[in-house]
Design a protein around this motif. Structure first.
Motif, mmCIF file in Angstrom:
data_model
loop_
_atom_site.group_PDB
_atom_site.id
_atom_site.type_symbol
_atom_site.label_atom_id
_atom_site.label_comp_id
_atom_site.label_asym_id
_atom_site.label_seq_id
_atom_site.Cartn_x
_atom_site.Cartn_y
_atom_site.Cartn_z
ATOM 1 N N ILE A 39 0.831 -1.212 0.000
ATOM 2 C CA ILE A 39 0.000 0.000 0.000
ATOM 3 C C ILE A 39 0.862 1.258 0.000
ATOM 4 O O ILE A 39 0.603 2.207 -0.757
ATOM 5 C CB ILE A 39 -0.952 -0.015 1.212
ATOM 6 N N LEU A 40 1.895 1.283 0.833
ATOM 7 C CA LEU A 40 2.753 2.463 0.896
ATOM 8 C C LEU A 40 3.535 2.649 -0.397
ATOM 9 O O LEU A 40 3.736 3.790 -0.858
ATOM 10 C CB LEU A 40 3.707 2.354 2.083
ATOM 11 N N GLY A 43 0.969 3.884 -2.914
ATOM 12 C CA GLY A 43 0.473 5.197 -2.530
ATOM 13 C C GLY A 43 1.487 6.299 -2.742
ATOM 14 O O GLY A 43 1.173 7.359 -3.299
ATOM 15 N N PHE A 44 2.728 6.056 -2.307
ATOM 16 C CA PHE A 44 3.744 7.097 -2.468
ATOM 17 C C PHE A 44 4.131 7.286 -3.930
ATOM 18 O O PHE A 44 4.479 8.402 -4.349
ATOM 19 C CB PHE A 44 4.977 6.760 -1.631
ATOM 20 N N ALA A 58 -4.571 9.784 -3.773
ATOM 21 C CA ALA A 58 -3.657 8.836 -3.139
ATOM 22 C C ALA A 58 -3.465 9.174 -1.665
ATOM 23 O O ALA A 58 -3.432 8.281 -0.802
ATOM 24 C CB ALA A 58 -2.313 8.845 -3.869
ATOM 25 N N LEU A 62 -4.457 6.760 1.449
ATOM 26 C CA LEU A 62 -3.475 6.335 2.450
ATOM 27 C C LEU A 62 -3.957 6.637 3.863
ATOM 28 O O LEU A 62 -3.828 5.797 4.768
ATOM 29 C CB LEU A 62 -2.136 7.036 2.192
ATOM 30 N N VAL A 66 -4.371 2.923 5.652
ATOM 31 C CA VAL A 66 -3.265 2.516 6.536
ATOM 32 C C VAL A 66 -3.729 2.278 7.975
ATOM 33 O O VAL A 66 -3.398 1.242 8.576
ATOM 34 C CB VAL A 66 -2.127 3.553 6.473
#
Length: 233
Positions: A39-40, A43-44, A58, A62, A66
Motif C-alpha cells: 500500500i505504501l 500510494g507514495f 492517493a 493512504l 493505513v
C-alpha cells in the motif's frame, strides 16, 4: 484534608506490565507488514509521480487505508495478567478483571464472556479450523501408535517415536502428548488462569472499555477527504 465536595478522579485501568503474557497472531502481523509495504509503495508512487487529482486521491486513500490495516493486523493483542485480562481489538481496548469474567468460549471465534452477558471477541487469538484438523490428525496417529505399541511390546516400545508429537516423552516409555492447536491451547491457558485467579480479591473490579480514537479518527478523516474529492470531480 479534603473537603466534602471534593470528588476523587476516576481510576484508570492499569497499563500492561512486563510480567503480562502477551498473545498475538504471527500470521496477521506478517500479512499486515506485507499489505502495508504494498500500500505504501503504490500510494507514495501515486503521491509523488501522479498528475492532476491523483496525488490528492492517493493521500486520502493512504489516510483511510493505513490505519485500518494496522487496526486489523498489527494492533490486536491479548495481555494476560494476574489480576486482569486486557484485550486490544481493532477499535477498542477492554480491560476485564478476572472476577468479572464468566467464561471463555471457543467456536468459530474465540471470545470472553463477562458476567453481565456481554461478549468480547479475541481478535489476537483467531480460530484456525485447519490447525484444529492437523491437531486432530496428530491425536489420532498418537492414539494409534500407543495402541499398537501396547499390543506389540513392553516398556521398551517407542510408541509414537518419530512422529514429532506433543511436548516430549514423559519417561518410562510413555508416548508423548499430542499438541493442540495453538489458539485452543491459549484458550485453555486462559481458562486455567480464570479458575485460579477468579476469586482473588485483587482480581475484582469493573470492566473498562476504551475506544481507539487514534485509529478511528484518521480513518474517518481519510474517508471524508476521499468522498469530497470524488464528489467535486
Amino acid at each position: 484534608m479534603t473537603t466534602p465536595d471534593h470528588q476523587p478522579s476516576e481510576p484508570q485501568p492499569p497499563a500492561p506490565t512486563a510480567e503480562d503474557r502477551i498473545h498475538r497472531s504471527p500470521a496477521a502481523i506478517a500479512g499486515g507488514v506485507v499489505m502495508l509495504a504494498i500500500i505504501l509503495w503504490l500510494g507514495f508512487d501515486a503521491l509523488f509521480n501522479g498528475h492532476g487529482r491523483t496525488p490528492w486521491l492517493a493521500l486520502a486513500a493512504l489516510i483511510l487505508v493505513v490505519p485500518l490495516v494496522v487496526a486489523f493486523t498489527l494492533r490486536p493483542a491479548v495481555y494476560v495478567g494476574e489480576d486482569r485480562l486486557r484485550v486490544r481489538n481493532p477499535f477498542r481496548v477492554i480491560t476485564l478483571p478476572w472476577g468479572e469474567i464468566a467464561a471463555l468460549r471457543s467456536g468459530y471465534s474465540n471470545e470472553v464472556v463477562a458476567k453481565s452477558g456481554t461478549k468480547y471477541q479475541l481478535w489476537a487469538v483467531p480460530v484456525s479450523l485447519r490447525a484444529r484438523k492437523r491437531a486432530a490428525r496428530r491425536q489420532a496417529r498418537a492414539e494409534a501408535a500407543a495402541h499398537d505399541g501396547g499390543r506389540s511390546g513392553g516398556p521398551g516400545t517407542r510408541a509414537g517415536a518419530g512422529l514429532g508429537l506433543g511436548r516430549g516423552a514423559r519417561g518410562g516409555g510413555e508416548p508423548s502428548v499430542p499438541a493442540r492447536a495453538e489458539a485452543d491451547q491459549i484458550m485453555e491457558d486462559l481458562r486455567e488462569t480464570l479458575e485460579r485467579r477468579g476469586q482473588e480479591p485483587s482480581a475484582q473490579g469493573e470492566i473498562a472499555v476504551r475506544w481507539a480514537y487514534e485509529i478511528a479518527a484518521p480513518a474517518v478523516a481519510g474517508a471524508v477527504l476521499l468522498v469530497i474529492l470524488l464528489a467535486v470531480g
